[in-house]
Design an enzyme around this catalytic site. Structure first.
Site, mmCIF file in Angstrom:
data_model
loop_
_atom_site.group_PDB
_atom_site.id
_atom_site.type_symbol
_atom_site.label_atom_id
_atom_site.label_comp_id
_atom_site.label_asym_id
_atom_site.label_seq_id
_atom_site.Cartn_x
_atom_site.Cartn_y
_atom_site.Cartn_z
ATOM 1 N N LYS A 123 0.770 -1.181 -0.002
ATOM 2 C CA LYS A 123 -0.100 -0.099 -0.164
ATOM 3 C C LYS A 123 0.834 1.131 -0.121
ATOM 4 C CE LYS A 123 -4.230 -2.165 1.438
ATOM 5 N NZ LYS A 123 -3.868 -3.539 1.653
HETATM 6 C C1 LIG Z 1 -4.401 -4.702 1.142
HETATM 7 C C2 LIG Z 1 -3.537 -6.063 1.079
HETATM 8 C C3 LIG Z 1 -3.714 -7.007 0.300
HETATM 9 C C4 LIG Z 1 -5.058 -6.919 -0.938
HETATM 10 O O1 LIG Z 1 -5.010 -6.020 -1.427
HETATM 11 P P1 LIG Z 1 -6.402 -5.556 -2.224
HETATM 12 O O2 LIG Z 1 -5.772 -4.459 -3.350
HETATM 13 O O3 LIG Z 1 -7.276 -5.054 -1.538
HETATM 14 O O4 LIG Z 1 -6.831 -6.744 -3.280
HETATM 15 C C5 LIG Z 1 -2.949 -8.251 0.219
HETATM 16 N N1 LIG Z 1 -1.846 -8.303 0.817
HETATM 17 C C6 LIG Z 1 -1.523 -7.330 1.823
HETATM 18 C C7 LIG Z 1 -0.295 -7.485 2.451
HETATM 19 C C8 LIG Z 1 -2.387 -6.020 1.908
HETATM 20 O O5 LIG Z 1 -1.983 -5.286 2.802
#
Ligand SMILES: *Cc1c(COP(=O)(O)O)cnc(C)c1O
Length: 501
Positions: free
Chosen positions: A113
């Site tokens: 993120k």
């Molecule tokens: C947010 C997250 C996901 C999922 O991502 P999306 O874009 O919501 O599908 C997977 N792995 C980790 C470590 C995350 O923080």
């Protein structure tokens, strides 16, 4: 480039407006009104460029109302050596001749993120300035762990913004909680909510939906906004690393230019994998997009049958960032795959809200099937995968990434497809160290140890350094101790924003 709502009841707007508003007023999500294309020649010219230069090329296609200078400034404030501990920003690691890992966790909070939430604050403050908005942007976030910390790090000390993060009091890991409550910055607040993630999320949604409250906020010169992945400003930056990963393999001679690859993406809200879809639409040579789910396998069922049904038991897993039953960004995919049919999209979304389910038509399902493949992994399979990848390659993966690798193995068994594959690695193994350490060292190694002690154990076993953002966490000063009941979240926002003379 203009942006239109997936529900067709709002006018087209420029990207600055779409990013500032986050969600369309008709309840839909903003999508680009036409496909941005990268020609073969352009793609070729991108081989060997820095991540920052590649990002500029991709983002210029989508943010046409930003000047090149503005885009470059946003990029250099985000993707730099102070924030990311790898010069490649998102380096690719080769496991074997056909399997590669795209490491998306070299940013300040050790999860993918960061790639979007480092740049979003700058895109957003520029958007406000461009649309003549002089109010302070107040970002409200409900988090199950990773988004909250990544948003705090992205927005801290960004002039013209404030950020308030709500997390479920007992719903995040020890590392995640300490990461948040020790957050520094002159514009940040972190609040624990007595309840679960849904309570925190509903509380934030209610605040966004409260017209009177929003009016009061505006009167106080505050504009509420969202850093959630429904915001186009989070999806666009994610498209970049799919290009970067592909181009890294070309530059190293691992693939021929033009050769197709498969991407495997551990999925929750469908944001990350949707960015891969956009990359494919733009012209990146991608064969299949493999959607990996954990025991909350609502997306796997959907991709296989065209029936989305959220009416099922919510399962708490060791890959908590994928514990989700309503994947908001799927709405964008449906809109595109129906040939921008806002009537159908709206119908399905209303059915999901009212009945908890919907079924897409045959043609849409056929289009999904052509692009996507999906399976899921139970926790025990995820643990086995972490162990076997470590034994075989000496490489340590986090639980979410392991779901991806496990599902990739199932894909190979099911299809025999030899196309080279790149797995999106969404978090550092140190972030979910209790499960990871247990998977590679066994139960005894974790017995009686807390997550902070396990950071050391994992570092010793893996030979990897503890990431900067997770070091000495338990020795940091707790700066945020506010806890509220779920009915008092609005009041908490008021108290935080109240001028204190
Ligand atoms: C947010 C997250 C996901 C999922 O991502 P999306 O874009 O919501 O599908 C997977 N792995 C980790 C470590 C995350 O923080």
């Amino acid at each position: 480039m203009l942006y239109e709502s997936t529900r067709g009841q709002f006018k087209r707007v420029l990207s600055a407006e779409a990013i500032k508003q986050g969600i369309s007023p008709d309840g839909g999500l903003f999508v680009p009104h036409e496909t941005a294309l990268i020609s073969r020649d352009q793609l070729k010219e991108m081989v060997g460029l820095s991540y920052q230069a590649q990002a500029a090329i991709i983002l210029r296609k989508y943010l046409t109302d930003y000047t090149s200078e503005e885009i470059n400034e946003c990029i250099s404030l985000s993707y730099n050596s102070k924030k990311f501990d790898s010069p490649a920003i998102a380096p690719v690691c080769k496991l074997n001749e056909s399997l590669y890992i795209l490491e998306l966790w070299h940013g300040p909070t050790c999860a993918f993120k960061d790639l979007a939430l480092q740049i979003l604050p700058h895109l957003l403050t520029k958007a406000a300035a461009k649309t003549g908005d002089l109010s302070t942007i107040v970002i409200l976030v409900a988090t199950s762990g990773d988004t909250g910390k990544a948003a705090l790090e992205g927005f801290k000390n960004v002039a013209g913004t404030k950020i308030i993060v709500f997390y479920p009091e007992h719903g995040v890991s020890a590392v995640q909680q300490v990461q948040m409550v020790t957050q520094e910055g002159n514009n940040v607040d972190v609040v624990a909510v007595r309840g679960n993630f849904d309570d925190a999320q509903n509380g934030v949604k209610n605040i966004f939906g409260d017209t009177g409250f929003n009016k009061d906020m505006l009167a106080g010169n505050y504009q509420l906004s969202s850093a959630n992945s429904i915001n186009w400003g989070r999806l666009a930056p994610q498209i970049v690393y799919y290009f970067s990963a592909y181009l890294q393999l070309v530059a190293k001679g691992d693939i021929a230019f033009g050769e197709k690859v498969n991407f495997v993406v551990p999925t929750g809200n469908f944001g990350n994998i949707l960015s891969a879809f956009y990359a494919r639409e733009m012209g990146l040579p991608i064969n299949k997009l493999i959607c990996a789910a954990n025991a909350n396998n609502v997306l796997t069922d959907f991709i296989r049958t065209g029936a989305y049904n959220r009416e099922r038991q919510f399962r708490k897993t060791i890959s908590p960032s994928m514990d989700i039953l309503v994947s908001s960004n799927l709405e964008r995919l449906l809109y595109h795959l129906t040939g921008r049919d806002d009537v159908k999209t709206r119908e399905w979304m209303i059915s999901l809200k009212d009945k908890g389910s919907y079924q897409v038509d045959e043609l849409t399902l056929a289009r999904i099937d052509r692009l996507f493949w999906s399976d899921s992994a139970e926790d025990s399979e995820t643990m086995d995968t972490i162990g076997s990848i470590f034994d075989k390659y000496g490489y340590v993966t986090d639980t979410h990434t392991a779901v991806g690798i496990n599902v990739y193995n199932k894909y190979i068994s099911a299809t025999g497809d030899k196309t080279k594959a790149i797995v999106a690695s969404t978090a550092s193994p140190f972030k979910f160290n209790a499960s990871v350490t247990r998977a590679i060292l066994g139960d005894d190694a974790v017995k009686g140890k807390d997550e902070f002690e396990l950071l050391e154990a994992l570092s010793a076993a893996s030979g990897m350094e503890i990431p900067h953002g997770l070091r000495n966490l338990d020795k940091k000063t707790v700066l945020h101790q506010r806890t509220v009941s779920r009915n008092d979240m609005k009041e908490a926002v008021n108290n935080i924003l109240k001028p204190t003379n």
